[in-house]
Enzyme design. Structure first.
Site, mmCIF file in Angstrom:
data_model
loop_
_atom_site.group_PDB
_atom_site.id
_atom_site.type_symbol
_atom_site.label_atom_id
_atom_site.label_comp_id
_atom_site.label_asym_id
_atom_site.label_seq_id
_atom_site.Cartn_x
_atom_site.Cartn_y
_atom_site.Cartn_z
ATOM 1 N N CYS A 110 -8.878 -19.015 1.753
ATOM 2 C CA CYS A 110 -8.479 -18.212 0.600
ATOM 3 C C CYS A 110 -7.246 -17.323 0.846
ATOM 4 O O CYS A 110 -6.126 -17.801 0.825
ATOM 5 C CB CYS A 110 -9.666 -17.376 0.123
ATOM 6 S SG CYS A 110 -9.488 -16.715 -1.568
ATOM 7 N N GLU B 129 -14.957 -21.542 -0.540
ATOM 8 C CA GLU B 129 -15.384 -20.278 0.046
ATOM 9 C C GLU B 129 -16.653 -19.808 -0.659
ATOM 10 O O GLU B 129 -16.798 -19.964 -1.863
ATOM 11 C CB GLU B 129 -14.273 -19.239 -0.128
ATOM 12 C CG GLU B 129 -14.577 -17.888 0.494
ATOM 13 C CD GLU B 129 -13.443 -16.893 0.275
ATOM 14 O OE1 GLU B 129 -13.251 -16.022 1.132
ATOM 15 O OE2 GLU B 129 -12.744 -17.002 -0.759
ATOM 16 N N LYS C 267 -12.170 -16.138 9.209
ATOM 17 C CA LYS C 267 -11.045 -15.662 8.401
ATOM 18 C C LYS C 267 -10.341 -14.488 9.076
ATOM 19 O O LYS C 267 -10.955 -13.472 9.398
ATOM 20 C CB LYS C 267 -11.564 -15.256 7.027
ATOM 21 C CG LYS C 267 -10.493 -14.932 5.996
ATOM 22 C CD LYS C 267 -11.172 -14.617 4.663
ATOM 23 C CE LYS C 267 -10.182 -14.329 3.552
ATOM 24 N NZ LYS C 267 -10.890 -13.988 2.292
#
Length: 327
Positions: free
Chosen positions: A204, A87, A162
């Site tokens: 993440c 990321e 995301k």
């Protein structure tokens, strides 16, 4: 078995790293597989090799690209078919205003450089967490945290934005409000067929939501990837535990490329990039500094795992509901 974990002698790993400018490749194998499931139908050298890259991004995009390019070139030299970057591989800014200023669209110059890199090296790239100015940039003045998958011709074959934004306050780590400058994604991306297997994309904080990994596994994922930038407090406490849990419950390989070290005066990341197999064993890992680790993906072992532990056949949606299929 994963070829670079137990079969090649340690001397070979050292030879492979000779002359490498960044810290030496680190590979870790701590737990044996069950004997009944330890043998693969393929020799280790026939199994696809993946590389997991660990970097310390700064606000300097070109310096970051140079570092990432060196790792990708080294991964290519070692025979990897797919390299995973963490990321914020493009940059980590000092504040939200600088983040917005440095962001680019997917068809911008920076991603063009990575596309050329993939094409020149002939390698697939998982670019986890690109700061993307989407089509709604003019209206929202916010970006997307976008995981981009490039094939070996440099073409974008998938992009996942995301969906779970990290708005948290961790004592000792400081507050984070990703939603202040980032729009949440609106959909999951179906798993993508790659030379290493079918890859499901996440980023993440997504790893804290097991429904996502289960849904990707039900859609055919064999590898789940969580490019990340975990902090110095949550990292030691949760990083490995979460990744191993996602691997065990989804019966997938889990690949997590991580940011590491101090990015600037107010932010540092935990590192410890790793690959976890479907049994929950950490089969490859980095330590705290920049570098890469390697692992071979054994899909025969994965299928054995699913046959011996058919958990998806034993689910009880009549008790707790079912996950809707990916559209």
């Amino acid at each position: 078995m994963l070829g670079f974990i137990t079969r090649p002698p340690h001397q070979l790993l050292s030879l492979l790293c000779t002359g490498y400018r960044l810290p030496q490749i680190s590979v870790l194998c701590t737990q044996p597989r069950p004997r009944a499931m330890a043998e693969s139908s393929s020799t280790s050298w026939e199994l696809p090799l993946v590389a997991v890259c660990q970097v310390t991004s700064t606000p300097n995009k070109q310096e970051n690209f140079k570092t990432c390019a060196e790792l990708v070139q080294e991964a290519t030299r070692l025979g990897a078919c797919l390299a995973f970057l963490p990321e914020a591989f493009d940059f980590i800014a000092r504040n939200p205003a600088e983040t917005l200023l440095l962001s680019e669209p997917l068809d911008g110059d920076l991603l063009g450089q990575y596309s050329q890199l993939a094409r020149e090296c002939g390698i697939w790239l998982s670019l986890g967490g690109f700061h993307e100015r989407g089509q709604d940039w003019e209206q929202t003045q916010k970006i997307y945290n976008c995981h981009v998958l490039l094939n070996s011709k440099g073409s974008v074959v998938a992009s996942y934005r995301k969906t779970h934004l990290c708005d948290v306050e961790i004592p000792g780590q400081g507050p984070m409000r990703e939603s202040n400058y980032t729009m949440p994604g609106y959909a999951l991306e179906p798993p993508v067929k790659t030379p290493a297997g079918k890859v499901g994309l996440a980023i993440c904080y997504d790893m804290r939501f097991p429904e996502l990994s289960l849904k990707l596994a039900q859609a055919g994922a064999e590898i789940l990837t969580y490019p990340s930038a975990f902090g110095s407090v949550t990292g030691p406490a949760h990083w490995e535990v979460l990744l191993r849990a996602r691997a065990i419950e989804s019966q997938c390989y889990v690949i997590a490329a991580a940011q590491c070290g101090r990015h600037h005066e107010t932010r540092a990341s935990y590192g410890h990039s790793m690959v976890v197999d479907p049994w929950g064993t950490v089969v490859a890992s980095c330590s705290e500094g920049p570098g890469l680790c390697l692992a071979r993906i054994d899909l025969h072992f994965l299928q054995q795992m699913r046959q011996h532990l058919p958990v998806f056949q034993h689910r009880r949606p009549d008790l707790y509901g079912s996950l809707l299929p990916l559209s």
